[in-house]
Design a protein around this motif. Structure first.
Motif, PDB file in Angstrom:
ATOM      1  N   ARG A  17     -23.512 -11.480 -22.757  1.00 35.88           N
ATOM      2  CA  ARG A  17     -23.463 -10.189 -22.062  1.00 35.88           C
ATOM      3  C   ARG A  17     -24.834  -9.814 -21.499  1.00 35.88           C
ATOM      4  NH1 ARG A  17     -21.123  -6.418 -26.036  1.00 35.88           N
ATOM      5  NH2 ARG A  17     -19.272  -7.675 -25.606  1.00 35.88           N
ATOM      6  N   ARG A  18     -25.877 -10.086 -22.264  1.00 35.20           N
ATOM      7  CA  ARG A  18     -27.215  -9.703 -21.806  1.00 35.20           C
ATOM      8  C   ARG A  18     -27.590 -10.456 -20.543  1.00 35.20           C
ATOM      9  NH1 ARG A  18     -31.783  -9.959 -26.259  1.00 35.20           N
ATOM     10  NH2 ARG A  18     -30.346  -8.398 -27.088  1.00 35.20           N
ATOM     11  N   GLU A  19     -27.280 -11.739 -20.498  1.00 37.78           N
ATOM     12  CA  GLU A  19     -27.605 -12.519 -19.307  1.00 37.78           C
ATOM     13  C   GLU A  19     -26.820 -12.030 -18.099  1.00 37.78           C
ATOM     14  OE1 GLU A  19     -26.964 -13.694 -22.213  1.00 37.78           O
ATOM     15  OE2 GLU A  19     -28.711 -14.893 -22.834  1.00 37.78           O
ATOM     16  N   PHE A  20     -25.549 -11.670 -18.307  1.00 37.73           N
ATOM     17  CA  PHE A  20     -24.739 -11.163 -17.194  1.00 37.73           C
ATOM     18  C   PHE A  20     -25.262  -9.818 -16.707  1.00 37.73           C
ATOM     19  CE2 PHE A  20     -21.513 -14.282 -18.456  1.00 37.73           C
ATOM     20  CZ  PHE A  20     -21.064 -14.694 -17.210  1.00 37.73           C
ATOM     21  N   LEU A  21     -25.685  -8.947 -17.618  1.00 31.10           N
ATOM     22  CA  LEU A  21     -26.228  -7.656 -17.209  1.00 31.10           C
ATOM     23  C   LEU A  21     -27.508  -7.836 -16.399  1.00 31.10           C
ATOM     24  CD1 LEU A  21     -25.632  -5.503 -20.426  1.00 31.10           C
ATOM     25  CD2 LEU A  21     -24.408  -5.371 -18.249  1.00 31.10           C
ATOM     26  N   ARG A  22     -28.338  -8.765 -16.838  1.00 30.79           N
ATOM     27  CA  ARG A  22     -29.565  -9.038 -16.086  1.00 30.79           C
ATOM     28  C   ARG A  22     -29.238  -9.569 -14.690  1.00 30.79           C
ATOM     29  NH1 ARG A  22     -31.713 -12.293 -19.505  1.00 30.79           N
ATOM     30  NH2 ARG A  22     -32.680 -10.658 -20.753  1.00 30.79           N
ATOM     31  N   LEU A  23     -28.240 -10.458 -14.630  1.00 28.49           N
ATOM     32  CA  LEU A  23     -27.824 -10.987 -13.332  1.00 28.49           C
ATOM     33  C   LEU A  23     -27.246  -9.882 -12.450  1.00 28.49           C
ATOM     34  CD1 LEU A  23     -27.353 -13.492 -11.544  1.00 28.49           C
ATOM     35  CD2 LEU A  23     -25.164 -13.804 -12.691  1.00 28.49           C
ATOM     36  N   ALA A  24     -26.461  -8.969 -13.051  1.00 24.67           N
ATOM     37  CA  ALA A  24     -25.894  -7.863 -12.280  1.00 24.67           C
ATOM     38  C   ALA A  24     -26.991  -6.951 -11.735  1.00 24.67           C
ATOM     39  CB  ALA A  24     -24.921  -7.068 -13.153  1.00 24.67           C
ATOM     40  N   GLY A  25     -28.034  -6.750 -12.514  1.00 20.15           N
ATOM     41  CA  GLY A  25     -29.143  -5.927 -12.040  1.00 20.15           C
ATOM     42  C   GLY A  25     -29.779  -6.492 -10.788  1.00 20.15           C
ATOM     43  N   TRP A  26     -29.999  -7.802 -10.776  1.00 20.13           N
ATOM     44  CA  TRP A  26     -30.576  -8.411  -9.580  1.00 20.13           C
ATOM     45  C   TRP A  26     -29.582  -8.430  -8.425  1.00 20.13           C
ATOM     46  CZ3 TRP A  26     -35.443  -8.493  -9.034  1.00 20.13           C
ATOM     47  CH2 TRP A  26     -36.289  -8.681 -10.128  1.00 20.13           C
ATOM     48  N   SER A  27     -28.292  -8.451  -8.730  1.00 20.57           N
ATOM     49  CA  SER A  27     -27.289  -8.373  -7.658  1.00 20.57           C
ATOM     50  C   SER A  27     -27.333  -7.014  -6.973  1.00 20.57           C
ATOM     51  CB  SER A  27     -25.893  -8.634  -8.218  1.00 20.57           C
ATOM     52  OG  SER A  27     -25.784  -9.956  -8.692  1.00 20.57           O
ATOM     53  N   LEU A  28     -27.645  -5.963  -7.739  1.00 20.62           N
ATOM     54  CA  LEU A  28     -27.796  -4.648  -7.116  1.00 20.62           C
ATOM     55  C   LEU A  28     -28.967  -4.642  -6.138  1.00 20.62           C
ATOM     56  CD1 LEU A  28     -27.184  -2.322 -10.201  1.00 20.62           C
ATOM     57  CD2 LEU A  28     -25.643  -2.726  -8.274  1.00 20.62           C
ATOM     58  N   VAL A  29     -30.056  -5.299  -6.517  1.00 18.46           N
ATOM     59  CA  VAL A  29     -31.185  -5.413  -5.591  1.00 18.46           C
ATOM     60  C   VAL A  29     -30.772  -6.238  -4.372  1.00 18.46           C
ATOM     61  CG1 VAL A  29     -33.553  -6.241  -5.341  1.00 18.46           C
ATOM     62  CG2 VAL A  29     -32.803  -5.208  -7.501  1.00 18.46           C
ATOM     63  N   GLN A  30     -29.999  -7.294  -4.614  1.00 13.61           N
ATOM     64  CA  GLN A  30     -29.519  -8.139  -3.529  1.00 13.61           C
ATOM     65  C   GLN A  30     -28.653  -7.354  -2.545  1.00 13.61           C
ATOM     66  OE1 GLN A  30     -27.145 -11.344  -5.027  1.00 13.61           O
ATOM     67  NE2 GLN A  30     -26.720 -12.224  -3.011  1.00 13.61           N
ATOM     68  N   ALA A  31     -27.956  -6.309  -3.023  1.00 10.53           N
ATOM     69  CA  ALA A  31     -27.024  -5.550  -2.185  1.00 10.53           C
ATOM     70  C   ALA A  31     -27.692  -4.401  -1.441  1.00 10.53           C
ATOM     71  CB  ALA A  31     -25.896  -5.004  -3.050  1.00 10.53           C
ATOM     72  N   VAL A  32     -29.002  -4.265  -1.525  1.00 12.21           N
ATOM     73  CA  VAL A  32     -29.674  -3.172  -0.816  1.00 12.21           C
ATOM     74  C   VAL A  32     -29.376  -3.202   0.683  1.00 12.21           C
ATOM     75  CG1 VAL A  32     -31.954  -2.308  -0.140  1.00 12.21           C
ATOM     76  CG2 VAL A  32     -31.459  -2.797  -2.534  1.00 12.21           C
ATOM     77  N   PRO A  33     -29.434  -4.357   1.373  1.00 13.93           N
ATOM     78  CA  PRO A  33     -29.077  -4.351   2.809  1.00 13.93           C
ATOM     79  C   PRO A  33     -27.640  -3.914   3.050  1.00 13.93           C
ATOM     80  CG  PRO A  33     -30.234  -6.367   2.229  1.00 13.93           C
ATOM     81  CD  PRO A  33     -29.900  -5.681   0.946  1.00 13.93           C
ATOM     82  N   ALA A  34     -26.715  -4.328   2.177  1.00 10.68           N
ATOM     83  CA  ALA A  34     -25.321  -3.925   2.355  1.00 10.68           C
ATOM     84  C   ALA A  34     -25.164  -2.421   2.242  1.00 10.68           C
ATOM     85  CB  ALA A  34     -24.445  -4.630   1.320  1.00 10.68           C
ATOM     86  N   PHE A  73     -19.395  -9.838  -4.085  1.00 10.54           N
ATOM     87  CA  PHE A  73     -18.366  -9.073  -3.385  1.00 10.54           C
ATOM     88  C   PHE A  73     -18.202  -7.685  -4.003  1.00 10.54           C
ATOM     89  CE2 PHE A  73     -13.978  -7.564  -3.243  1.00 10.54           C
ATOM     90  CZ  PHE A  73     -13.823  -7.413  -1.875  1.00 10.54           C
ATOM     91  N   THR A  74     -18.190  -7.619  -5.321  1.00  8.71           N
ATOM     92  CA  THR A  74     -17.991  -6.320  -5.971  1.00  8.71           C
ATOM     93  C   THR A  74     -19.093  -5.344  -5.597  1.00  8.71           C
ATOM     94  OG1 THR A  74     -16.886  -7.417  -7.828  1.00  8.71           O
ATOM     95  CG2 THR A  74     -17.698  -5.185  -8.195  1.00  8.71           C
ATOM     96  N   VAL A  75     -20.339  -5.785  -5.698  1.00  7.04           N
ATOM     97  CA  VAL A  75     -21.462  -4.904  -5.387  1.00  7.04           C
ATOM     98  C   VAL A  75     -21.481  -4.566  -3.904  1.00  7.04           C
ATOM     99  CG1 VAL A  75     -23.965  -4.744  -5.387  1.00  7.04           C
ATOM    100  CG2 VAL A  75     -22.807  -5.763  -7.333  1.00  7.04           C
ATOM    101  N   THR A  76     -21.196  -5.561  -3.066  1.00  8.31           N
ATOM    102  CA  THR A  76     -21.215  -5.336  -1.625  1.00  8.31           C
ATOM    103  C   THR A  76     -20.105  -4.374  -1.208  1.00  8.31           C
ATOM    104  OG1 THR A  76     -22.152  -7.515  -1.226  1.00  8.31           O
ATOM    105  CG2 THR A  76     -21.063  -6.442   0.625  1.00  8.31           C
ATOM    106  N   ALA A  77     -18.886  -4.590  -1.729  1.00  9.40           N
ATOM    107  CA  ALA A  77     -17.769  -3.726  -1.347  1.00  9.40           C
ATOM    108  C   ALA A  77     -18.039  -2.284  -1.743  1.00  9.40           C
ATOM    109  CB  ALA A  77     -16.484  -4.227  -2.003  1.00  9.40           C
ATOM    110  N   VAL A  78     -18.548  -2.057  -2.949  1.00  5.52           N
ATOM    111  CA  VAL A  78     -18.862  -0.700  -3.381  1.00  5.52           C
ATOM    112  C   VAL A  78     -19.953  -0.103  -2.488  1.00  5.52           C
ATOM    113  CG1 VAL A  78     -19.830   0.677  -5.256  1.00  5.52           C
ATOM    114  CG2 VAL A  78     -18.130  -1.088  -5.754  1.00  5.52           C
ATOM    115  N   SER A  79     -20.967  -0.893  -2.163  1.00  2.00           N
ATOM    116  CA  SER A  79     -22.053  -0.404  -1.302  1.00  2.00           C
ATOM    117  C   SER A  79     -21.535  -0.036   0.079  1.00  2.00           C
ATOM    118  CB  SER A  79     -23.149  -1.469  -1.195  1.00  2.00           C
ATOM    119  OG  SER A  79     -23.680  -1.775  -2.459  1.00  2.00           O
ATOM    120  N   VAL A  80     -20.670  -0.879   0.659  1.00  2.00           N
ATOM    121  CA  VAL A  80     -20.130  -0.613   1.996  1.00  2.00           C
ATOM    122  C   VAL A  80     -19.282   0.648   1.992  1.00  2.00           C
ATOM    123  CG1 VAL A  80     -18.484  -1.470   3.714  1.00  2.00           C
ATOM    124  CG2 VAL A  80     -20.245  -2.982   2.811  1.00  2.00           C
TER     125      VAL A  80
END
Length: 629
Positions: A40-57, A164-171
């Motif tokens: 779970r910890r590794e996935f949460l860390r990965l999700a955090g960086w995905s949020l940064v990745q979705a800034v342009p979206a 996709f999840t982070v991008t769709a929510v951002s859009v």
């Protein structure tokens, strides 16, 4: 058996065990959910960086709208360029987030791959160690191909789903910020496309599974054909093999075509969810303008969809519909072929049998060629062999149902403590007989009993404790000398260990290696030195039966005689598949094998009754004392 992990050979599955195991085995979805929980910890860390990745979206459409409405259309070009500069900065932030997310992906994917490798290796070893079963050749495909497919697919699915999840929510948040009316042109088709895709997944998974099974079937067929090319040619069965192999290849091709036909649904889902919103916004632009939606907001909405939502949806459809299906199917297949221990039916306690009058008394035996014999009487079931008494009843074995039997109608009765030599030309079936007695092969007809217990029905642990098989190619692993010697009997005392080393004649070797605590490099040992280590290893445990399958072939004659004497002094039954005919002269009895024919007797009896034995003795070169091949 003298290889690590090889002492736990298992009995064949009872009827229905495979179905029960499949029903009780964990599912692929369960394994994936367990992976999420344990990491779970590794996935949460990965999700955090995905949020940064979705800034342009999140910002792209809004920044484009501001650049158009507040900048260029308002005549403020510099302000418009400033908004676009912020957009470029958000892209750089997103690229940095993508890099970090990709690096952290390995912390999730590689442990999952290690778990799959352990599952595949365990399953293949257990299946291959089953009594009477061929090696699990399809396990090679699972280890070399399916694990890597699952690993790559797992990484792709994690990234695609999270992106996709982070991008769709951002859009959707960005469209709401521009104008909530824009959601009417995006949410319904996006929902319809996702629904169509999810409905198609089950059928796609079934087609993908058919492709995987077809690949395994081809691998097994190729292994079977490659191992029997000589027999195929000798029997003139090329056309039959060609037909069967071609049929499997045709099935694999049809499975691939069926999968390709169904992938059209993925394209339809992408068109509905990713491209239809663009057309709807363009078609509804007049209505939006009448409601007060600005040109910049419409252009920003098109930017959100074309630059963020549509690529993310395309990645999800292609990733889950391709990599995700491979992940589900290959993981399911790996779990199906990872066999858990099958609980064998409980057996009743053995009946007590009177001990023989002498451990070395002349054993009861059958004539060289058996006439009509009464049907075998069932043995009393036993959970543990009581002693080293060995009995073979009408044993026949062949490696294929249509092949000539290697062992045919063999009856053999040996009281505990008997020393039997098995001799015959090369290829006569000596190693096959050793494997049958040791329980590594199951006879096609007849049965084998050790100490009153049927070998094929024994629990693997009880069978391993009751007998030791030493093959021709001795196994030595990297570790200390003591670990190699005491592998089968870790509780051996120093005195017992010293005594076994001395009896085998391995003291000079141990001294040369540097003592019991010295590290062993298997590559630096000769074949004879490896055999000496294996012989000491086999001599230590207090077993009822020792089977030496040409286990001294790399030793010189005096060393071989010394090793055989060491085993003969034990109270256990000793069977020596002889490399040199001199082994027969030291035995109580000799069994002469010549394919399906056999003869049993003492040396003097066989010299009178068995022409093959006389021939072997006549060709005995006293310099090499080897059985002619």
């Amino acid at each position: 058996m003298n290889a690590p992990g090889a002492r736990r050979e298992r009995a064949a599955d009872p009827p229905g065990a495979r179905r029960e195991r499949a029903a009780n085995a964990p599912s692929a979805r369960g394994l994936l959910r367990a992976t999420l929980r344990t990491r779970r910890r590794e996935f949460l860390r990965l999700a955090g960086w995905s949020l940064v990745q979705a800034v342009p979206a999140l910002l792209s459409g809004w920044l484009v709208a501001r650049a158009v409405d507040d900048g260029f259309l308002a005549g403020r070009t510099a302000e418009g360029l400033g908004w676009l500069g912020l957009l470029a900065g958000s892209v750089l932030i997103g690229a940095w987030g993508t890099r970090q997310a990709t690096l952290h992906l390995a912390q999730v994917v590689e442990p999952f791959r290690d778990d799959l490798v352990s599952l595949v290796t365990t399953g293949a070893l257990r299946r291959s160690a089953h009594l009477g079963r061929p090696a699990d050749t399809a396990g090679v495909a699972r280890l070399t191909e399916q694990v890597e497919i699952a690993r790559e697919s797992y990484g792709a699915v994690v990234m695609f789903v999270q992106t996709f999840t982070v991008t769709a929510v951002s859009v959707l948040l960005g469209l709401t910020a521009l104008d909530p009316a824009l959601l009417l042109f995006v949410v319904p088709p996006l929902t319809a496309g996702l629904t169509l895709f999810l409905l198609a997944l089950r059928a796609l998974a079934a087609r993908q599974r058919a492709v995987v099974l077809a690949d395994e079937a081809i691998a097994e067929q190729v292994h079977t054909v490659a191992g029997g090319l000589r027999d195929v040619t000798a029997c003139g069965a090329e056309h039959l093999v060609r037909t069967r192999t071609g049929a499997r290849i045709d099935r694999a091709a049809e499975a691939a075509r069926a999968l390709a036909r169904l992938t059209a649904l993925r394209t339809a889902a992408l068109g509905v969810g990713g491209w239809l919103p663009l057309a709807l916004i363009l078609f509804g632009a007049p209505w939006l303008v009448d409601r007060g939606v600005t040109a910049g907001a419409i252009l920003g909405a098109l930017t959100y969809i074309s630059q963020s939502l549509q690529p993310a949806l395309q990645g999800l459809v292609q990733g889950v519909g391709g990599s995700g299906l491979w992940l589900l199917v290959t993981t399911t297949r790996i779990l199906e072929t990872t066999e858990e221990r099958v609980t064998l039916p409980k057996s009743t306690p053995p009946k007590s049998t009177p001990p023989p009058t002498s451990p070395k008394s002349t054993p009861a035996r059958t004539a060289p060629e058996r006439a009509t014999a009464p049907p075998p009487t069932p043995a009393t079931p036993a959970s543990h062999p009581a002693d080293g008494a060995l009995e073979l009843r009408h044993v026949t074995f062949s490696y294929a149902r249509t092949a000539e039997p290697v062992v045919k109608n063999l009856d053999l009765t040996l009281p505990p403590g008997t020393h039997l030599a098995v001799v015959g030309p090369s290829g006569a079936g000596k190693s096959t007989l050793a494997a049958l007695i040791a329980g590594l092969l199951e006879p096609r007809t007849g049965d084998i009993h050790l100490g009153g217990a049927e070998v094929g029905a024994l629990d693997p642990a009880h069978l391993s404790d009751a007998r030791v098989l030493i093959p021709q190619e001795a196994y030595v692993f990297t570790g200390t000398v003591r670990e190699n010697l005491t592998y089968l009997h870790p509780a051996a005392t120093p005195t017992t260990l010293d005594g076994a080393v001395e009896e085998i004649g391995a003291t000079p070797l141990i001294e040369r290696l540097g003592g019991y605590e010295a590290q062993v490099d298997p590559g630096r040992l000769s074949a004879g030195e490896r055999q000496q280590i294996a012989l000491v290893r086999a001599l230590l445990p207090p077993t009822h039966l020792h089977v030496l399958d040409e286990a001294t072939c790399h030793l010189d004659p005096p060393a071989e005689a010394r090793a055989e004497r060491a085993f003969a002094t034990r109270p256990s039954t000793l069977i020596v598949c002889a490399h040199r005919i001199s082994s027969a002269l030291r035995a109580d009895l000799t069994l002469v094998l010549d394919g399906p024919r056999h003869a049993l007797g003492t040396h003097d009896e066989l010299m009178t009754t068995c022409a093959l034995y006389r021939d072997l003795i006549g060709h005995w070169d006293r310099a090499t004392t080897s059985v002619p091949s």
